[in-house]
Enzyme design. Sequence first.
Site, PDB file in Angstrom:
ATOM      1  N   THR A 102       1.119  -1.259  -0.153  1.00 53.79           N
ATOM      2  CA  THR A 102       0.417  -0.212  -0.021  1.00 53.79           C
ATOM      3  C   THR A 102       0.740   1.098   0.021  1.00 53.79           C
ATOM      4  O   THR A 102       2.296   0.747   1.104  1.00 53.79           O
ATOM      5  CB  THR A 102      -0.832   0.034   0.999  1.00 53.79           C
ATOM      6  OG1 THR A 102      -2.182   1.490   1.207  1.00 53.79           O
ATOM      7  CG2 THR A 102      -0.689  -0.120   2.400  1.00 53.79           C
ATOM      8  N   ARG A 103       0.142   2.165  -0.073  1.00 52.86           N
ATOM      9  CA  ARG A 103       0.500   3.886  -0.450  1.00 52.86           C
ATOM     10  C   ARG A 103      -0.294   4.465  -0.164  1.00 52.86           C
ATOM     11  O   ARG A 103       0.354   5.652  -0.303  1.00 52.86           O
ATOM     12  CB  ARG A 103       1.526   4.064  -2.081  1.00 52.86           C
ATOM     13  CG  ARG A 103       0.141   4.035  -3.127  1.00 52.86           C
ATOM     14  CD  ARG A 103       1.211   4.268  -3.850  1.00 52.86           C
ATOM     15  NE  ARG A 103      -0.089   5.815  -4.631  1.00 52.86           N
ATOM     16  CZ  ARG A 103      -0.737   5.460  -5.980  1.00 52.86           C
ATOM     17  NH1 ARG A 103      -1.111   4.368  -6.141  1.00 52.86           N
ATOM     18  NH2 ARG A 103      -1.852   7.037  -5.850  1.00 52.86           N
TER      19      ARG A 103
ATOM     20  N   HIS B 172      -8.412   1.693   5.650  1.00 56.66           N
ATOM     21  CA  HIS B 172      -9.666   2.283   6.173  1.00 56.66           C
ATOM     22  C   HIS B 172     -10.166   1.126   6.679  1.00 56.66           C
ATOM     23  O   HIS B 172      -9.168  -0.114   6.523  1.00 56.66           O
ATOM     24  CB  HIS B 172     -10.336   2.748   4.951  1.00 56.66           C
ATOM     25  CG  HIS B 172      -9.497   4.472   5.516  1.00 56.66           C
ATOM     26  ND1 HIS B 172      -9.874   5.157   5.874  1.00 56.66           N
ATOM     27  CD2 HIS B 172      -9.447   5.109   4.489  1.00 56.66           C
ATOM     28  CE1 HIS B 172      -9.291   6.447   5.763  1.00 56.66           C
ATOM     29  NE2 HIS B 172      -8.919   5.822   4.413  1.00 56.66           N
TER      30      HIS B 172
ATOM     31  N   HIS C 288      -9.899  -1.911   3.800  1.00 57.80           N
ATOM     32  CA  HIS C 288      -8.157  -2.620   3.758  1.00 57.80           C
ATOM     33  C   HIS C 288      -8.283  -3.479   4.439  1.00 57.80           C
ATOM     34  O   HIS C 288      -7.969  -4.482   4.285  1.00 57.80           O
ATOM     35  CB  HIS C 288      -7.349  -1.493   3.438  1.00 57.80           C
ATOM     36  CG  HIS C 288      -7.663  -0.197   2.878  1.00 57.80           C
ATOM     37  ND1 HIS C 288      -8.284   0.669   2.694  1.00 57.80           N
ATOM     38  CD2 HIS C 288      -6.830  -0.278   0.929  1.00 57.80           C
ATOM     39  CE1 HIS C 288      -7.956   1.906   1.798  1.00 57.80           C
ATOM     40  NE2 HIS C 288      -7.590   0.740   1.099  1.00 57.80           N
TER      41      HIS C 288
ATOM     42  N   ARG D 188      -7.383  -4.232  -8.033  1.00 57.54           N
ATOM     43  CA  ARG D 188      -7.516  -4.003  -9.610  1.00 57.54           C
ATOM     44  C   ARG D 188      -6.069  -2.672  -9.821  1.00 57.54           C
ATOM     45  O   ARG D 188      -6.108  -2.394  -8.576  1.00 57.54           O
ATOM     46  CB  ARG D 188      -8.748  -3.954  -9.307  1.00 57.54           C
ATOM     47  CG  ARG D 188      -9.786  -3.420 -11.012  1.00 57.54           C
ATOM     48  CD  ARG D 188     -11.221  -3.169 -10.508  1.00 57.54           C
ATOM     49  NE  ARG D 188     -11.712  -2.201 -11.491  1.00 57.54           N
ATOM     50  CZ  ARG D 188     -11.994  -1.153 -12.199  1.00 57.54           C
ATOM     51  NH1 ARG D 188     -11.048  -0.103 -10.596  1.00 57.54           N
ATOM     52  NH2 ARG D 188     -12.180  -0.853 -12.942  1.00 57.54           N
TER      53      ARG D 188
ATOM     54  N   HIS E 113      -3.402  -2.217 -10.208  1.00 60.32           N
ATOM     55  CA  HIS E 113      -2.285  -2.125  -8.925  1.00 60.32           C
ATOM     56  C   HIS E 113      -0.766  -1.717  -9.890  1.00 60.32           C
ATOM     57  O   HIS E 113      -0.495  -1.246 -10.518  1.00 60.32           O
ATOM     58  CB  HIS E 113      -1.093  -3.041  -9.205  1.00 60.32           C
ATOM     59  CG  HIS E 113      -0.605  -3.917  -7.873  1.00 60.32           C
ATOM     60  ND1 HIS E 113      -0.481  -4.063  -6.665  1.00 60.32           N
ATOM     61  CD2 HIS E 113       0.850  -3.792  -7.625  1.00 60.32           C
ATOM     62  CE1 HIS E 113       0.555  -4.322  -5.826  1.00 60.32           C
ATOM     63  NE2 HIS E 113       1.389  -3.742  -6.330  1.00 60.32           N
ATOM     64  N   ALA E 114      -0.888  -0.258  -8.467  1.00 58.25           N
ATOM     65  CA  ALA E 114       0.284   0.839  -8.894  1.00 58.25           C
ATOM     66  C   ALA E 114       0.594   1.526  -9.611  1.00 58.25           C
ATOM     67  O   ALA E 114       1.064   1.743 -11.381  1.00 58.25           O
ATOM     68  CB  ALA E 114       2.094  -0.684  -8.798  1.00 58.25           C
TER      69      ALA E 114
END
Length: 574
Positions: free
Chosen positions: A196-197, A201, A204, A290, A292-293
């Site tokens: 995660t970046r 909440h 997550h 979904r 991702h990055a």
Amino acid sequence: MNNTPYKGTLVDLITKGAENEALRKEASSLPSYTCTERQVCDLELILNGGFSPLTGFLNEEDYKGVVTDMRLKDGTLWPMPITLDVSKEQSEKWKIGDRVLLRNTDTQPLAVLTVESIYTPDKALEGDKVFGSPDDKKHPAVAYLLDDAGEIYVGGSVQGIQLPAHYDFIDYRRTPAELRQKIERQRYVRVVGFQTRNPMHRSHRELTLKAARETKANILIHPVVGMTKPGDVDHYTRVRCYIEILKTYPSDMAMLSLLPLAMRMAGPREAVWHAIIRKNYGCTHFVVGRDHAGPGDNRDGKPFYGAYEAQELLAKHAEEIGIEVFLSQVLAYVEDLGEYRTPDDIPEGCRVLNISGTELRRRLYKGIDIPAWFSFPQVVSILRQRHPPRNKQGFTILFTGYSGSGKSTVANATRVALLEEGSRTVSLLDSNEMRQELSAELGFTKEDRESNVKRLAYVASEITKAGGIAVVVAIAPFKETREYARNIISQYGGYIEVHISTPLEECEKRDTRGLYAQARAGDISNFTGIDSPYEAPENPELVIDCAITDVKQAVHEIVLYLEQQAFIGVGNLI
């Protein structure tokens, strides 16, 4: 479960004992190079084994293989170019076989590089193959590649003197070897890594618990604390949030460790890269969501990558990496059930609630309630400290326009009005005065004028960060430089661009110093509006034509805008 590092061996390049002493002694007499922030992040993960099996920065053959095929010269899967980019001038000081001391940004000695390759990269090809575009600067990695990265790449192996020193969250900073030892002490058999970046909440938390249930694993919350996407929440705030949310998990269910990675936002390739890194850190499973990055939309307003491209590419290579992939779905809060569910598990007719990132920011800025079903009160409290309501934030007003347009007069009158309002300190940053104080060596070439505005923007960003008001006056004729100012300042508070649009003809009439006449006569060169362009703002917050608007009315319109946007006044009334 197979918990070996990627390709079987965890690299550790930090020298020990007598070898370390000898290396330090040698390093004291070597030419040195101070790394950039991104290079320091890469170097740390090369040295501590996070990038195993790499033992240095990529040589030309490895680089070309990674760019075109995601493979090193020996056929090893590796999706991301890890390169030491330097200026042409710097590269000309070195030759093959040279030994160079690599320093941290604070000049701390970190490692010795043996130069094995000096080459000119094909940046357009790298941008296209790795990031999906040869020239779209909406992608932060492409922008870095084209605007910031050096012209020349230098490859070679490194010997470590020491890892970069960190002074924050020491208890949560672990090398791959240290994290593996902790996993072993905890007797975790399976570990599912969560990248995660962003702040975490409730959704997550529920996602990680779902992953843990389905993989029968313990959870590693492994956030990036190196470099992320510009505009992201700073890692100090995020880590405080992670520490609080960690307390909500069942005992011994989850652990937190920080990853000093410089993200590239490379979507599919980044997902493969992240999985390799987590494999080295001891994970047996890895959560991939979904997009991702993903870096967001390109210049045409479309996503750089497909929603499931990252999941598909990683699934294709997961067996080769030696990690199992948990393909996550979006979780939604079902009000009727009081719990989070995947879309395919929501009973028909049930009411689904969601708060987007944009809505969350709006609620923070306005001081509006954030419901407990969305986040934990402890997390919300931390975010409110970092994102106070707008009437408690700092902000910058940039007045831009032709010389003689009236921007200095309006700016000074606005400063007086804001001092009268009294809610914050107010600083006037005039480009002409700043030239005398901070930029006396700069001329009036395009490059020098851009440098002057960037310096103004930096000072304004620091004032904004500290909660004050910066009133900036500059011709600022170039769109790209104004966009730079917006980006660097708006991450700390408000940014209001005021275009003083007084026509050029009117500005010439007002010119008591005769500058326009001198420019037309050729006595002054690079004069905006005469022989140098002014790129008018396309979407400023305010446009004021001082040919038809007097100073008092101009200030009135600015104050009305600030009050409407809740930067001044009573703020939230809810």
